[in-house]
Write a protein that holds these residues in place. Structure first.
Motif, mmCIF file in Angstrom:
data_model
loop_
_atom_site.group_PDB
_atom_site.id
_atom_site.type_symbol
_atom_site.label_atom_id
_atom_site.label_comp_id
_atom_site.label_asym_id
_atom_site.label_seq_id
_atom_site.Cartn_x
_atom_site.Cartn_y
_atom_site.Cartn_z
ATOM 1 N N UNK A 176 0.801 -1.223 0.000
ATOM 2 C CA UNK A 176 0.000 0.000 0.000
ATOM 3 C C UNK A 176 0.832 1.269 0.000
ATOM 4 N N UNK A 177 2.113 1.186 0.334
ATOM 5 C CA UNK A 177 2.908 2.361 0.678
ATOM 6 C C UNK A 177 2.997 3.362 -0.469
ATOM 7 N N UNK A 178 2.948 2.898 -1.733
ATOM 8 C CA UNK A 178 3.049 3.804 -2.878
ATOM 9 C C UNK A 178 1.688 4.234 -3.418
ATOM 10 N N UNK A 179 0.615 3.753 -2.782
ATOM 11 C CA UNK A 179 -0.720 4.175 -3.181
ATOM 12 C C UNK A 179 -1.236 3.590 -4.476
ATOM 13 N N UNK A 180 -0.977 2.307 -4.792
ATOM 14 C CA UNK A 180 -1.524 1.737 -6.035
ATOM 15 C C UNK A 180 -3.033 1.515 -5.907
ATOM 16 N N UNK A 181 -3.693 1.418 -7.031
ATOM 17 C CA UNK A 181 -5.135 1.136 -7.027
ATOM 18 C C UNK A 181 -5.425 -0.345 -7.245
ATOM 19 N N UNK A 182 -4.467 -1.087 -7.786
ATOM 20 C CA UNK A 182 -4.647 -2.516 -8.035
ATOM 21 C C UNK A 182 -3.667 -3.301 -7.180
ATOM 22 N N UNK A 183 -4.175 -4.294 -6.447
ATOM 23 C CA UNK A 183 -3.347 -5.178 -5.639
ATOM 24 C C UNK A 183 -3.581 -6.616 -6.106
ATOM 25 N N UNK A 184 -2.502 -7.317 -6.425
ATOM 26 C CA UNK A 184 -2.572 -8.742 -6.743
ATOM 27 C C UNK A 184 -2.278 -9.515 -5.462
ATOM 28 N N UNK A 185 -3.188 -10.380 -5.077
ATOM 29 C CA UNK A 185 -3.063 -11.166 -3.849
ATOM 30 C C UNK A 185 -2.806 -12.614 -4.237
ATOM 31 N N UNK A 186 -1.564 -13.055 -4.068
ATOM 32 C CA UNK A 186 -1.190 -14.415 -4.464
ATOM 33 C C UNK A 186 -1.261 -15.334 -3.244
ATOM 34 N N UNK A 187 -2.375 -16.033 -3.091
ATOM 35 C CA UNK A 187 -2.599 -16.926 -1.943
ATOM 36 C C UNK A 187 -2.294 -16.193 -0.627
ATOM 37 N N UNK A 188 -2.991 -15.091 -0.338
ATOM 38 C CA UNK A 188 -2.567 -14.236 0.784
ATOM 39 C C UNK A 188 -2.760 -14.834 2.168
ATOM 40 N N UNK A 189 -3.571 -15.891 2.301
ATOM 41 C CA UNK A 189 -3.814 -16.449 3.639
ATOM 42 C C UNK A 189 -3.494 -17.934 3.740
ATOM 43 N N UNK A 190 -3.036 -18.554 2.676
ATOM 44 C CA UNK A 190 -2.851 -20.006 2.695
ATOM 45 C C UNK A 190 -1.714 -20.438 3.613
ATOM 46 N N UNK A 191 -0.758 -19.549 3.915
ATOM 47 C CA UNK A 191 0.361 -19.903 4.797
ATOM 48 C C UNK A 191 0.078 -19.564 6.256
ATOM 49 N N UNK A 192 -1.144 -19.106 6.568
ATOM 50 C CA UNK A 192 -1.480 -18.654 7.910
ATOM 51 C C UNK A 192 -2.328 -19.681 8.645
ATOM 52 N N UNK A 193 -2.287 -19.610 9.966
ATOM 53 C CA UNK A 193 -3.159 -20.450 10.777
ATOM 54 C C UNK A 193 -4.617 -20.111 10.479
ATOM 55 N N UNK A 194 -5.474 -21.112 10.635
ATOM 56 C CA UNK A 194 -6.893 -20.920 10.346
ATOM 57 C C UNK A 194 -7.469 -19.788 11.184
ATOM 58 N N UNK A 195 -7.039 -19.672 12.445
ATOM 59 C CA UNK A 195 -7.584 -18.644 13.329
ATOM 60 C C UNK A 195 -7.214 -17.229 12.886
ATOM 61 N N UNK A 196 -6.137 -17.101 12.092
ATOM 62 C CA UNK A 196 -5.677 -15.778 11.654
ATOM 63 C C UNK A 196 -6.241 -15.412 10.288
ATOM 64 N N UNK A 197 -6.635 -16.400 9.515
ATOM 65 C CA UNK A 197 -7.064 -16.132 8.144
ATOM 66 C C UNK A 197 -8.219 -15.142 8.089
ATOM 67 N N UNK A 198 -9.217 -15.345 8.954
ATOM 68 C CA UNK A 198 -10.390 -14.464 8.920
ATOM 69 C C UNK A 198 -9.994 -13.029 9.212
ATOM 70 N N UNK A 199 -9.040 -12.814 10.105
ATOM 71 C CA UNK A 199 -8.601 -11.455 10.422
ATOM 72 C C UNK A 199 -7.982 -10.776 9.204
ATOM 73 N N UNK A 200 -7.135 -11.509 8.484
ATOM 74 C CA UNK A 200 -6.480 -10.917 7.311
ATOM 75 C C UNK A 200 -7.499 -10.666 6.196
#
Length: 324
Positions: A176-200
């Protein structure tokens, strides 16, 4: 999910007839072949929309994402972000592309330098893009950290001092730091614990709403996709085999591969003995055609794909068929 964008508006991302091929060699004689990793992909993302690209590992999702980000040159086809080509004449340089689109990777720890503080990791892009004032950089880093639910004082810490969920928040802040309008999310939660996925996931949805972001999400987790997507494109063997609004694709999947994917979503009713939801019968393809490619065998992606087309199955719903 975000509010429905104006379908008549110009897309923030447009991919047309994208092909990515890799030369490979193998066998006793080391004969060279061509691997057709992505074949004829068409995608578009409207402003404020989340499009999810789903499929099994090896289907070409991440290769498509890398091509969109300018990290994997395509063999042919066209990609534009905010109307500007990513490749070819008139394409912006790497710095300009970074202001148009950013990517959040699956494993945040591998993308962070363990010898750099979080503040330095977030401020370096600002320095490269001409923000010379140290005070301004510190303020923008603090703002980005607050946006993702962290504290400004976390900028002084190193990556190993954070949990997996916190590191993913740092990865989102850096995107987000440069202010883009398009973000590509490549499996953004698959490496996280199940309890954390919903938060992200909730964080990503809040950021989309508050900052007017557009997402291209790469995922194989259909439970996550169903929760956050406006549209869904299903990829199999380098091709889009079905695409449409999330409701149309999830409640009335047409292509046999899409139906197989949806049937793998865990259903609590099956475990408790309750009534499980049954998919309606698949619609028939248009007369004189069949759904393509077949899923009883994986197509040989060392050969060019057979001619086929995405045709209308219903309102805002298309699937790939081949004439017979």
């Amino acid at each position: 999910m975000s509010a429905a964008p104006d379908p008549a508006g110009a897309p923030i991302l447009k991919v047309e007839d994208l092909h990515v091929r890799f030369p490979v060699s193998g066998g006793l004689l080391g004969r060279k072949r061509t691997l057709h990793a992505v074949s004829g992909v068409d995608l578009s993302v409207q402003p404020g929309q989340c499009l999810s690209l789903v499929g099994e590992s090896g289907c070409g999702k991440s290769t498509t994402a890398l091509a969109i980000m300018g990290l994997q040159p395509p063999s042919s086809g066209a990609i534009t972000v905010e109307g500007r080509p990513v490749y070819g004449p008139g394409a912006p340089d790497r710095r300009a592309r970074a202001r148009l689109a950013q990517i959040v990777f699956q494993d945040p720890f591998s993308t962070l330098n363990p010898r750099e503080t979080v503040g330095r990791a977030l401020s370096q892009p600002l320095m490269l893009h001409g923000v010379r004032s140290r005070a301004e950089r510190a303020e923008r880093v603090a703002t980005a950290l607050r946006q993702v639910g962290l504290l400004p004082e976390h900028a002084a810490r190193y990556p190993h001092e954070f949990s997996g969920g916190q590191r993913q928040r740092i990865g989102i802040a850096r995107a987000l730091i440069l202010g883009p309008r398009l973000i590509v999310l490549d499996e953004p939660v698959s490496a996280l614990d199940v309890s954390i996925r919903a938060q992200i996931i909730n964080l990503l949805m809040d950021l989309q709403q508050n900052l007017g972001l557009s997402y291209l999400m790469i995922s194989h987790d259909l439970g996550v996709v169903e929760h956050v997507s406006d549209r869904v494109a299903v990829m199999f063997a380098g091709q889009i085999v079905e695409e449409g609004g999330w409701r149309e694709v999830f409640t009335a999947p047409a292509h046999p591969y899409t139906r197989r994917l949806i049937e793998t979503i865990p259903n609590p009713a099956r475990l408790t003995g309750g009534a499980s939801e049954i998919l309606p019968p698949a619609p028939e393809p248009p007369s004189g055609s069949i759904f393509w490619p077949p899923v009883d065998r994986r197509p040989d992606i060392s050969q060019p794909p057979e001619p086929s087309a995405l045709v209308s199955i219903g309102e805002d719903h298309r699937a790939r068929v081949r004439p017979v």
